[in-house]
Write a protein that holds these residues in place. Structure first.
Motif, PDB file in Angstrom:
ATOM      1  N   VAL A 140      91.243 -46.192  44.025  1.00 53.03           N
ATOM      2  CA  VAL A 140      92.287 -46.696  43.136  1.00 53.03           C
ATOM      3  C   VAL A 140      92.135 -46.109  41.736  1.00 53.03           C
TER       4      VAL A 140
ATOM      5  N   THR B 213      94.687 -43.473  40.068  1.00 54.83           N
ATOM      6  CA  THR B 213      95.354 -43.863  38.824  1.00 54.83           C
ATOM      7  C   THR B 213      95.209 -42.784  37.767  1.00 54.83           C
TER       8      THR B 213
ATOM      9  N   ALA C 195     100.187 -46.209  38.331  1.00 55.02           N
ATOM     10  CA  ALA C 195     100.382 -47.409  39.147  1.00 55.02           C
ATOM     11  C   ALA C 195     100.948 -47.050  40.523  1.00 55.02           C
ATOM     12  N   ALA C 196     101.878 -46.102  40.548  1.00 52.75           N
ATOM     13  CA  ALA C 196     102.456 -45.681  41.823  1.00 52.75           C
ATOM     14  C   ALA C 196     101.401 -45.036  42.720  1.00 52.75           C
TER      15      ALA C 196
ATOM     16  N   ALA D 147      98.185 -45.549  42.666  1.00 54.52           N
ATOM     17  CA  ALA D 147      97.275 -46.595  43.130  1.00 54.52           C
ATOM     18  C   ALA D 147      97.910 -47.419  44.248  1.00 54.52           C
ATOM     19  N   GLY D 148      99.211 -47.670  44.133  1.00 56.34           N
ATOM     20  CA  GLY D 148      99.905 -48.395  45.194  1.00 56.34           C
ATOM     21  C   GLY D 148      99.842 -47.657  46.517  1.00 56.34           C
TER      22      GLY D 148
ATOM     23  N   VAL E 222      98.819 -53.535  48.407  1.00 56.09           N
ATOM     24  CA  VAL E 222      99.566 -52.578  47.594  1.00 56.09           C
ATOM     25  C   VAL E 222      99.787 -53.138  46.196  1.00 56.09           C
ATOM     26  N   MET E 223     100.151 -54.409  46.110  1.00 53.92           N
ATOM     27  CA  MET E 223     100.402 -55.036  44.815  1.00 53.92           C
ATOM     28  C   MET E 223      99.128 -55.161  43.989  1.00 53.92           C
TER      29      MET E 223
ATOM     30  N   SER F 205      96.457 -53.261  44.244  1.00 53.39           N
ATOM     31  CA  SER F 205      96.086 -51.901  43.832  1.00 53.39           C
ATOM     32  C   SER F 205      96.918 -51.457  42.640  1.00 53.39           C
ATOM     33  N   THR F 206      98.208 -51.759  42.676  1.00 55.16           N
ATOM     34  CA  THR F 206      99.090 -51.399  41.563  1.00 55.16           C
ATOM     35  C   THR F 206      98.695 -52.146  40.294  1.00 55.16           C
TER      36      THR F 206
ATOM     37  N   ALA G 151      95.666 -50.682  38.719  1.00 58.02           N
ATOM     38  CA  ALA G 151      95.962 -49.441  37.997  1.00 58.02           C
ATOM     39  C   ALA G 151      96.312 -49.741  36.539  1.00 58.02           C
TER      40      ALA G 151
END
Length: 275
Positions: free
Chosen positions: A147, A151, A184-185, A187-188, A207-208, A210-211, A214
């Motif tokens: 992640v 990022t 952020a994208a 990392a998602g 996913v959330m 991880s975002t 970021a």
């Protein structure tokens, strides 16, 4: 009108080479575990302590800085040998001792040295706790690294490509809102891949998370940028080509680890298994 970020000279290749050389080290340490991971964390803590002391003290390391390095190694050793509570106690005691010695020896910025000491010790202690936690383990550490690295790459590439309004021009003139979104994208995407590989369902929560991490990572980067601005330096040192110092490379990671540890604590025995 917001000021636009200017593109700096391209150092992406230099950063990529440094990443290729350095990345296998933490990966191998996590994979092989004891004693390699604690040894790597202790060595990293010592280097970060040295860089932080130099940053606070105008390029020199006074008595407080020497104590800081020793305190960081001691906190890491306590966490590795005696567990989370011992590591946290050693981190707190080390910060107090660092402040006292720095004040007694009239070092510059004793408050900053001590606060920074605890800020550096806490992620080191928590990382070792996460590695041994039954609700976390090595898989979580690999995910954290993925992640953070995604990022950094996403933010750098998108920020350089698009530019646009700066995220925090007073603290870090090179960072943009586009870079924040790009990081952020990226990392998602890592969160989605991790959920798929580990068979975690549903996928969306990871996913959330991880975002969100970021964003935490990039604000951790900004926090160190604030400190460097405060002391009038560009990099914490020149150890890593294309990045500056070790602190410049792991500043975002230092912010992410405590958040992941907190999420793991909140999850408790009923939390998601990352193994």
């Amino acid at each position: 009108m917001p000021r636009l970020a200017r593109a700096e000279p391209n150092v992406f290749v230099l950063r990529l080479i440094s990443a290729i050389v350095l990345a296998p080290v933490p990966i191998a340490a996590i994979w092989f575990g004891w004693p390699w991971l604690p040894l790597l964390v202790a060595a990293t803590a010592a280097v970060m302590g040295w860089e932080w002391a130099r940053l606070c003290q105008g390029g020199r390391v006074g008595a407080g800085g020497i104590v800081l390095v020793a305190a960081l190694v001691a906190a890491t050793a306590a966490a590795a040998l005696a567990g989370l509570a011992a590591g946290l106690a050693a981190a707190a005691a080390g910060a107090v001792l660092t402040w006292a010695v720095a004040r007694l020896c009239r070092d510059r910025e004793p408050d900053w040295i001590a606060i920074g000491g605890f800020w550096l010790a806490l992620p080191c202690v928590l990382l070792l706790w996460l590695e041994g936690s039954r609700n976390a383990g090595p898989a979580v550490l690999f995910w954290i690294l993925a992640v953070v690295w995604a990022t950094d790459i996403g933010a750098y590439v998108v920020g350089r490509r698009i530019g646009g309004p700066r995220l925090a021009p007073r603290w870090s003139p090179g960072k943009t809102w586009a870079g924040l979104v790009g990081g952020a994208a990226a990392a998602g995407v890592v969160g989605w891949i991790t959920a798929y590989v580990l068979g975690i369902a549903p996928v969306l929560p990871l996913v959330m998370v991880s975002t969100g991490l970021a964003i935490v990572e990039q604000f951790g980067d900004l926090a160190e940028s604030m400190a460097k601005r405060r002391f009038g330096v560009k990099d914490s040192s020149g150890l890593i080509p294309g990045h500056g110092g070790l602190l410049d490379r792991v500043d975002g990671l230092l912010a992410v680890i405590p958040v992941v540890a907190l999420l793991t604590l909140i999850g408790g025995a009923g939390g998601p298994s990352w193994r």
